[in-house]
Design a protein around this motif. Structure first.
Motif, PDB file in Angstrom:
ATOM      1  N   ILE A  39      -5.286  -1.604   6.277  1.00 46.08           N
ATOM      2  CA  ILE A  39      -4.651  -2.621   5.435  1.00 46.08           C
ATOM      3  C   ILE A  39      -5.705  -3.462   4.728  1.00 46.08           C
ATOM      4  CG2 ILE A  39      -2.624  -2.822   6.929  1.00 46.08           C
ATOM      5  CD1 ILE A  39      -3.826  -5.614   7.801  1.00 46.08           C
ATOM      6  N   ILE A  40      -5.297  -4.073   3.633  1.00 45.88           N
ATOM      7  CA  ILE A  40      -6.029  -5.197   3.071  1.00 45.88           C
ATOM      8  C   ILE A  40      -5.491  -6.431   3.790  1.00 45.88           C
ATOM      9  CG2 ILE A  40      -6.468  -6.567   1.003  1.00 45.88           C
ATOM     10  CD1 ILE A  40      -6.033  -4.038  -0.643  1.00 45.88           C
ATOM     11  N   TRP A  45       1.112  -5.478   3.039  1.00 44.60           N
ATOM     12  CA  TRP A  45       2.231  -4.667   2.558  1.00 44.60           C
ATOM     13  C   TRP A  45       1.801  -3.650   1.493  1.00 44.60           C
ATOM     14  CZ3 TRP A  45       1.535  -9.863   1.662  1.00 44.60           C
ATOM     15  CH2 TRP A  45       1.202 -10.227   0.356  1.00 44.60           C
ATOM     16  N   VAL A  46       0.580  -3.768   0.977  1.00 46.12           N
ATOM     17  CA  VAL A  46       0.093  -2.831  -0.034  1.00 46.12           C
ATOM     18  C   VAL A  46      -0.516  -1.618   0.680  1.00 46.12           C
ATOM     19  CG1 VAL A  46      -1.436  -2.469  -2.004  1.00 46.12           C
ATOM     20  CG2 VAL A  46      -0.362  -4.710  -1.655  1.00 46.12           C
ATOM     21  N   LEU A  47       0.193  -0.512   0.674  1.00 45.20           N
ATOM     22  CA  LEU A  47      -0.226   0.668   1.429  1.00 45.20           C
ATOM     23  C   LEU A  47      -1.541   1.222   0.892  1.00 45.20           C
ATOM     24  CD1 LEU A  47       3.285   2.348   1.752  1.00 45.20           C
ATOM     25  CD2 LEU A  47       1.999   1.183   3.562  1.00 45.20           C
ATOM     26  N   HIS A  49      -3.150   4.234   2.367  1.00 45.38           N
ATOM     27  CA  HIS A  49      -3.256   5.679   2.505  1.00 45.38           C
ATOM     28  C   HIS A  49      -2.339   6.388   1.505  1.00 45.38           C
ATOM     29  CE1 HIS A  49      -4.810   5.237   6.895  1.00 45.38           C
ATOM     30  NE2 HIS A  49      -5.802   5.326   6.039  1.00 45.38           N
ATOM     31  N   GLU A  50      -2.850   7.446   0.928  1.00 42.85           N
ATOM     32  CA  GLU A  50      -2.096   8.167  -0.088  1.00 42.85           C
ATOM     33  C   GLU A  50      -0.786   8.719   0.468  1.00 42.85           C
ATOM     34  OE1 GLU A  50      -2.763  11.839  -3.275  1.00 42.85           O
ATOM     35  OE2 GLU A  50      -4.374  11.235  -1.906  1.00 42.85           O
ATOM     36  N   TYR A  51      -0.805   9.184   1.717  1.00 51.76           N
ATOM     37  CA  TYR A  51       0.419   9.782   2.260  1.00 51.76           C
ATOM     38  C   TYR A  51       1.507   8.737   2.488  1.00 51.76           C
ATOM     39  CZ  TYR A  51      -0.209   8.208   7.122  1.00 51.76           C
ATOM     40  OH  TYR A  51      -0.311   7.443   8.253  1.00 51.76           O
ATOM     41  N   THR A  52       1.133   7.529   2.906  1.00 56.57           N
ATOM     42  CA  THR A  52       2.150   6.491   3.090  1.00 56.57           C
ATOM     43  C   THR A  52       2.726   6.073   1.740  1.00 56.57           C
ATOM     44  OG1 THR A  52       0.429   4.761   3.160  1.00 56.57           O
ATOM     45  CG2 THR A  52       1.239   5.605   5.267  1.00 56.57           C
ATOM     46  N   ARG A  53       1.897   6.058   0.717  1.00 56.80           N
ATOM     47  CA  ARG A  53       2.390   5.759  -0.630  1.00 56.80           C
ATOM     48  C   ARG A  53       3.394   6.817  -1.071  1.00 56.80           C
ATOM     49  NH1 ARG A  53      -2.774   3.448  -4.155  1.00 56.80           N
ATOM     50  NH2 ARG A  53      -3.171   1.627  -2.813  1.00 56.80           N
ATOM     51  N   LEU A 232       5.317  -2.762  -5.069  1.00 59.28           N
ATOM     52  CA  LEU A 232       4.521  -2.104  -4.043  1.00 59.28           C
ATOM     53  C   LEU A 232       3.050  -2.493  -4.100  1.00 59.28           C
ATOM     54  CD1 LEU A 232       6.072   1.474  -4.295  1.00 59.28           C
ATOM     55  CD2 LEU A 232       6.274  -0.075  -2.347  1.00 59.28           C
ATOM     56  N   GLY A 233       2.566  -2.781  -5.308  1.00 62.48           N
ATOM     57  CA  GLY A 233       1.155  -3.141  -5.454  1.00 62.48           C
ATOM     58  C   GLY A 233       0.255  -1.959  -5.752  1.00 62.48           C
ATOM     59  N   TYR A 234       0.829  -0.811  -6.083  1.00 65.68           N
ATOM     60  CA  TYR A 234       0.067   0.373  -6.459  1.00 65.68           C
ATOM     61  C   TYR A 234       0.963   1.258  -7.324  1.00 65.68           C
ATOM     62  CZ  TYR A 234       2.775   2.547  -2.713  1.00 65.68           C
ATOM     63  OH  TYR A 234       3.801   2.983  -1.908  1.00 65.68           O
ATOM     64  N   PRO A 235       0.384   2.189  -8.114  1.00 65.42           N
ATOM     65  CA  PRO A 235       1.184   3.023  -9.015  1.00 65.42           C
ATOM     66  C   PRO A 235       1.896   4.159  -8.285  1.00 65.42           C
ATOM     67  CG  PRO A 235      -1.139   3.559  -9.244  1.00 65.42           C
ATOM     68  CD  PRO A 235      -1.066   2.361  -8.332  1.00 65.42           C
ATOM     69  N   LEU A 236       3.179   4.026  -8.081  1.00 63.36           N
ATOM     70  CA  LEU A 236       3.967   5.061  -7.418  1.00 63.36           C
ATOM     71  C   LEU A 236       4.057   6.322  -8.277  1.00 63.36           C
ATOM     72  CD1 LEU A 236       5.666   5.567  -4.838  1.00 63.36           C
ATOM     73  CD2 LEU A 236       7.657   4.754  -6.113  1.00 63.36           C
ATOM     74  N   THR A 237       3.812   6.172  -9.570  1.00 64.43           N
ATOM     75  CA  THR A 237       3.879   7.312 -10.479  1.00 64.43           C
ATOM     76  C   THR A 237       2.859   8.392 -10.121  1.00 64.43           C
ATOM     77  OG1 THR A 237       2.498   6.004 -11.985  1.00 64.43           O
ATOM     78  CG2 THR A 237       4.851   6.084 -12.452  1.00 64.43           C
ATOM     79  N   ASP A 238       1.766   8.012  -9.465  1.00 62.15           N
ATOM     80  CA  ASP A 238       0.768   9.005  -9.051  1.00 62.15           C
ATOM     81  C   ASP A 238       1.386  10.009  -8.086  1.00 62.15           C
ATOM     82  OD1 ASP A 238      -1.009   7.618 -10.595  1.00 62.15           O
ATOM     83  OD2 ASP A 238      -2.148   6.776  -8.932  1.00 62.15           O
TER      84      ASP A 238
END
Length: 247
Positions: A39-40, A45-47, A49-53, A232-238
């Motif tokens: 975590i940060i 809450w900002v995941l 790991h790529e797999y959790t995203r 989410l705090g990150y690009p889910l589109t990836d």
């Protein structure tokens, strides 16, 4: 690394539990070179790991009011769901009480009357069949070495399916090698006619299984993913770009 600060180093009957601080981040490890959670610290809450995203792609296909998380670890998935889905009720099932203790003490896993934590083996918890049906079931069962084989077994999938509502979704974190696991495919197909997978650069394979087809178009999903990304705090589109039919 010289910048590492060990905040906790202990053992329980299942092995080592270690909490490491690396600058603004914290890691939960179950053994040498093993990283279970990250975590940060200021934004748990900002995941990371790529797999959790990738597992959070499920939010594009269902709007969960109740979720079940098998394998709590540092509480990252619980933190993300609590932050993004307001009012959601969750149950986390974790085998090791010491791990839950670390999640609360060092990883800022939220505590709420809407969040229950059960210390039990996940397969036995599902087999009991006593939990209310859920909209979303996350299975992320890993030890220090690999995925827990229990979540690949037909009995586990049968019991999980029994707890997932008709419009709900089962999400499994597996390895890429499980793409051709015939037993897992057969077990999922018996309950979930619509399965998709999302591979990650680290070799994980996230499987999203549902009973209803994904009715939204790709353009609609991209728009929804962009809107959800800000929460989410990150690009889910990836992750969405790697989603493909599986089975």
């Amino acid at each position: 690394m010289n910048s590492d600060n060990i905040l906790f180093d202990g053992h329980d009957e299942w092995g080592q539990v270690q909490v490491i601080e690396q600058g603004p981040q914290r890691l939960l490890c179950f053994g040498p070179s093993d990283e279970q959670s990250r975590i940060i610290t200021k934004q748990p809450w900002v995941l990371q790991h790529e797999y959790t995203r990738a597992m959070m792609l499920a939010l594009l296909f269902c709007q969960p009011k109740r979720a079940l998380v098998l394998g709590v670890g540092g509480g990252c998935l619980i933190s993300a769901l609590a932050h993004v889905v307001k009012g959601i009720k969750m149950t986390g099932v974790e085998l090791r009480p010491l791990v839950t203790e670390m999640a609360l003490a060092h990883f800022r896993m939220p505590q709420s009357k809407r969040i229950d934590i059960v210390h039990q083996e996940a397969g036995a918890f599902l087999a009991a069949g006593e939990h209310k049906k859920v909209d979303l079931l996350f299975a992320d069962l890993y030890g220090a070495d690999s995925v827990d084989d229990v979540q690949l077994q037909s009995d586990f999938i049968d019991d999980a399916a029994a707890l997932v509502k008709e419009q709900g979704m089962l999400v499994l974190n597996c390895w890429e090698e499980h793409r051709h696991h015939d037993g897992l495919k057969t077990a999922l197909a018996a309950h979930f006619p619509h399965c998709h997978s999302c591979p990650t650069a680290d070799g994980n394979l996230v499987i999203l299984a549902g009973r209803t087809p994904l009715s939204a178009s790709l353009s609609q999903l991209r728009e929804q993913a962009q809107q959800l990304s800000s929460k989410l705090g990150y690009p889910l589109t990836d992750s969405l770009g790697r989603l493909e039919p599986w089975g």
